[in-house]
Design an enzyme around this catalytic site. Structure first.
Site, short mmCIF file in Angstrom:
data_model
loop_
_atom_site.label_atom_id
_atom_site.label_comp_id
_atom_site.label_asym_id
_atom_site.label_seq_id
_atom_site.Cartn_x
_atom_site.Cartn_y
_atom_site.Cartn_z
N ASP A 59 -87.29 -20.79 50.56
CA ASP A 59 -86.95 -22.04 51.45
C ASP A 59 -85.53 -22.12 50.97
O ASP A 59 -84.86 -23.08 50.92
CB ASP A 59 -87.64 -22.99 50.99
CG ASP A 59 -89.11 -23.00 50.93
OD1 ASP A 59 -89.65 -22.45 52.07
OD2 ASP A 59 -89.81 -23.19 50.10
N LYS B 213 -82.59 -18.93 54.14
CA LYS B 213 -82.00 -17.54 54.70
C LYS B 213 -81.98 -17.47 56.22
O LYS B 213 -81.26 -16.85 56.78
CB LYS B 213 -83.15 -16.53 54.26
CG LYS B 213 -83.19 -16.37 52.87
CD LYS B 213 -84.52 -15.45 52.25
CE LYS B 213 -85.77 -16.06 52.70
NZ LYS B 213 -86.22 -17.09 51.93
N ASN C 199 -96.77 -16.86 56.42
CA ASN C 199 -96.59 -17.94 55.57
C ASN C 199 -95.07 -18.03 55.22
O ASN C 199 -94.87 -19.05 54.48
CB ASN C 199 -97.17 -17.19 54.14
CG ASN C 199 -96.69 -15.98 53.66
OD1 ASN C 199 -96.16 -15.37 54.52
ND2 ASN C 199 -96.77 -15.78 52.32
N GLY D 40 -91.36 -19.33 56.39
CA GLY D 40 -90.94 -20.02 57.75
C GLY D 40 -89.33 -19.96 57.64
O GLY D 40 -88.84 -20.52 56.62
N HIS D 41 -88.70 -19.67 58.68
CA HIS D 41 -87.28 -19.62 58.86
C HIS D 41 -86.73 -20.63 59.88
O HIS D 41 -87.28 -20.39 60.97
CB HIS D 41 -86.57 -18.04 58.99
CG HIS D 41 -86.90 -17.30 57.87
ND1 HIS D 41 -86.82 -15.97 57.56
CD2 HIS D 41 -87.46 -17.52 56.55
CE1 HIS D 41 -86.88 -15.60 56.60
NE2 HIS D 41 -87.46 -16.21 55.72
N THR E 120 -100.79 -20.51 51.51
CA THR E 120 -100.73 -21.10 52.68
C THR E 120 -102.05 -21.15 53.52
O THR E 120 -102.27 -21.54 54.64
CB THR E 120 -99.52 -20.60 53.56
OG1 THR E 120 -99.76 -19.43 53.71
CG2 THR E 120 -98.20 -21.16 52.93
N GLN F 118 -89.56 -15.29 51.81
CA GLN F 118 -89.92 -16.08 50.55
C GLN F 118 -88.54 -15.55 49.82
O GLN F 118 -87.48 -15.81 50.28
CB GLN F 118 -91.07 -15.74 49.89
CG GLN F 118 -92.51 -16.04 50.51
CD GLN F 118 -93.04 -15.15 51.77
OE1 GLN F 118 -92.88 -13.84 51.70
NE2 GLN F 118 -93.79 -15.70 52.45
N THR G 261 -96.09 -14.37 45.71
CA THR G 261 -96.71 -13.82 47.05
C THR G 261 -97.11 -12.51 47.10
O THR G 261 -97.21 -11.93 45.85
CB THR G 261 -95.49 -13.87 48.39
OG1 THR G 261 -96.26 -13.89 49.54
CG2 THR G 261 -94.42 -12.92 47.97
N LEU H 277 -75.16 -27.50 49.68
CA LEU H 277 -74.04 -28.09 49.11
C LEU H 277 -74.06 -29.66 49.23
O LEU H 277 -73.74 -30.49 48.23
CB LEU H 277 -72.77 -27.43 48.93
CG LEU H 277 -71.76 -27.79 47.91
CD1 LEU H 277 -72.34 -27.66 46.39
CD2 LEU H 277 -70.45 -27.12 48.05
#
Length: 425
Positions: free
Chosen positions: A12, A15, A37, A39-40, A128, A224, A239, A332
């Site tokens: 998370d 990426k 599993n 998510g981008h 997940t 991941q 994972t 940031l």
């Protein structure tokens, strides 16, 4: 230049945005590990795309998308994703390539995942329930594995599925008291998947070697984060694949020597989803503030993420094992408005100070953070475009991350949009 982008925390990290930006200068984007599993999230013209199996380059019309052999492929989820993108005007007729060696996640994997987690109760890993672990387990076991190439041989596949479901049903009934799986139902689903996806299945390793030999620029996208790596992460709270940059070669068939740039993505703080030790976690108002300002809720599951200060020990370790030579620091902007910020450059473990990350879950649980405190800033960073125009304290914070990790920062995220990025020389 060929480039590999991986996360250096527990996933998370942002990426998807980094890959989407870099994909503009690349011809091919390769997803090399994990499954649905992951998510981008990519935001284009205020439109949000939540990608799970499709490489983040999918929203670049001229970019080829490769799903490598290291991915466990869920056809049901992928087809929904593909159809959703096509409805928004994206065409994949000649730019989507799915490895014939990618293993397939089927309905019985998801059932097995759910049954296992329920049986573990309070000791559950926190998956997940997407069937990722059981599919990788079948891959390692070999006898009960289904790969994308099997879709080309329907009669053999039907026989294989009968053997697999016979075995799974015996286990599910004996161990969990579960209802049996119908092999014909699974087979018919596979027939549907084959009809819709068959034209995309190919030898992606051959395709990638030919693309590189032809001078095309290839971008490798991890899923991941390195701390969830099966071999090098915080086992067993990891994972089921090599989520660090070390998984790139096995998941694509391309050796590391053919990649010029290894870019690691971190947040300006640290988050974690699910169970497992988390030394810098702030289970308090500070953590909730970060969660709300950073919208720290899972792309795939919607689960609230655990939030804490930047863990320099963990990030330095992840950079070291992955051969990372550049950092992208995301979110940031989330830290604006806080009077003080903390970074953890070392731990105290068994009465001794250590700068090397202990991946053993028991050791990490006992680690105590030695913090470095830095002054915060109040200025909004969302529209800052140049590093020199950042507040002085924000620049000092970035410099502290560079010092603690030993890796230079080249990109800084200041919001979710493509243009909310600062390039640092």
């Amino acid at each position: 230049m060929n480039c590999c982008v991986t996360g250096l925390q527990w996933g998370d990290e942002g990426k998807g945005k980094v890959v989407d930006i870099l994909a503009e200068q690349c011809d091919v984007v390769v997803r090399f590990a994990g499954g649905a599993n992951a998510g981008h999230t990519v935001i284009v013209n205020n439109q949000k795309f939540a990608l799970h199996l499709m490489p983040s380059g999918a929203v670049r019309e001229d970019t080829a998308c490769v799903i490598g052999n290291g991915v466990v492929f869920d056809p049901e989820i992928f087809l929904k994703e593909l159809e959703g993108l096509e409805q928004k005007g994206f065409n994949f007729a000649s730019r989507l390539f799915i490895s014939e060696n990618a293993h397939v996640v089927l309905s019985y994997h998801k059932l097995e995942d759910s049954l296992r987690e329920s049986a573990l109760g309070r000791n559950k890993i926190g998956t997940t329930n997407r069937g990722i672990g059981p599919c990788y387990a079948d891959k390692i076991g070999r006898s009960f594995a289904v790969r994308m190439a099997d879709f080309r041989r329907p009669e053999q596949l039907k026989s294989k599925l009968k053997k697999i479901t016979d075995y799974k049903n015996k286990v599910f009934e004996a161990v969990y008291g579960a209802e049996p799986i119908d092999p014909e139902e699974v087979y018919q689903s596979c027939q549907t998947y084959s009809q819709k996806l068959g034209k995309y299945i190919c030898n992606t390793t051959k395709y990638l070697h030919e693309a590189i030999d032809a001078g095309k620029k290839v971008l490798f996208e991890g899923a991941q984060g390195a701390l969830l790596d099966l071999d090098h992460g915080t086992f067993p709270f990891v994972t089921s694949s090599n989520a660090s940059a070390l998984g790139m070669s096995t998941g694509s068939g391309i050796p590391a020597g053919k990649v010029d740039r290894f870019l690691g993505v971190v947040k300006s703080y640290t988050t974690r989803v699910g169970s497992g030790p988390f030394p810098t976690e702030q289970d308090n108002q500070t953590g909730q503030l970060i969660r709300d300002k950073g919208n720290e809720y899972g792309t795939t599951t919607g689960r609230p993420r655990r939030c804490g200060w930047f863990d320099g020990v963990a990030a330095r370790y992840a950079a070291a094992i992955g051969g990372i030579n550049e950092l992208a620091v995301m979110h940031l902007d989330t830290l604006a408005g806080m009077d003080e910020l903390k970074i953890c450059p070392s731990y105290m473990l068994e009465g001794e100070k250590t700068n090397f990350f202990p991946v053993d879950a028991g050791d990490l649980e006992r680690a105590e953070c030695v913090y470095e405190t830095l002054p915060g800033w109040n200025e909004d960073l969302s529209e800052v475009k140049e590093y020199e125009k950042l507040p002085e304290n924000a620049k000092k914070y970035i410099e502290a991350i560079e010092r603690v990790t030993g890796v230079r920062v080249s990109m800084i995220g200041t919001g979710p949009r493509r243009d909310q990025i600062i390039y640092k020389k």
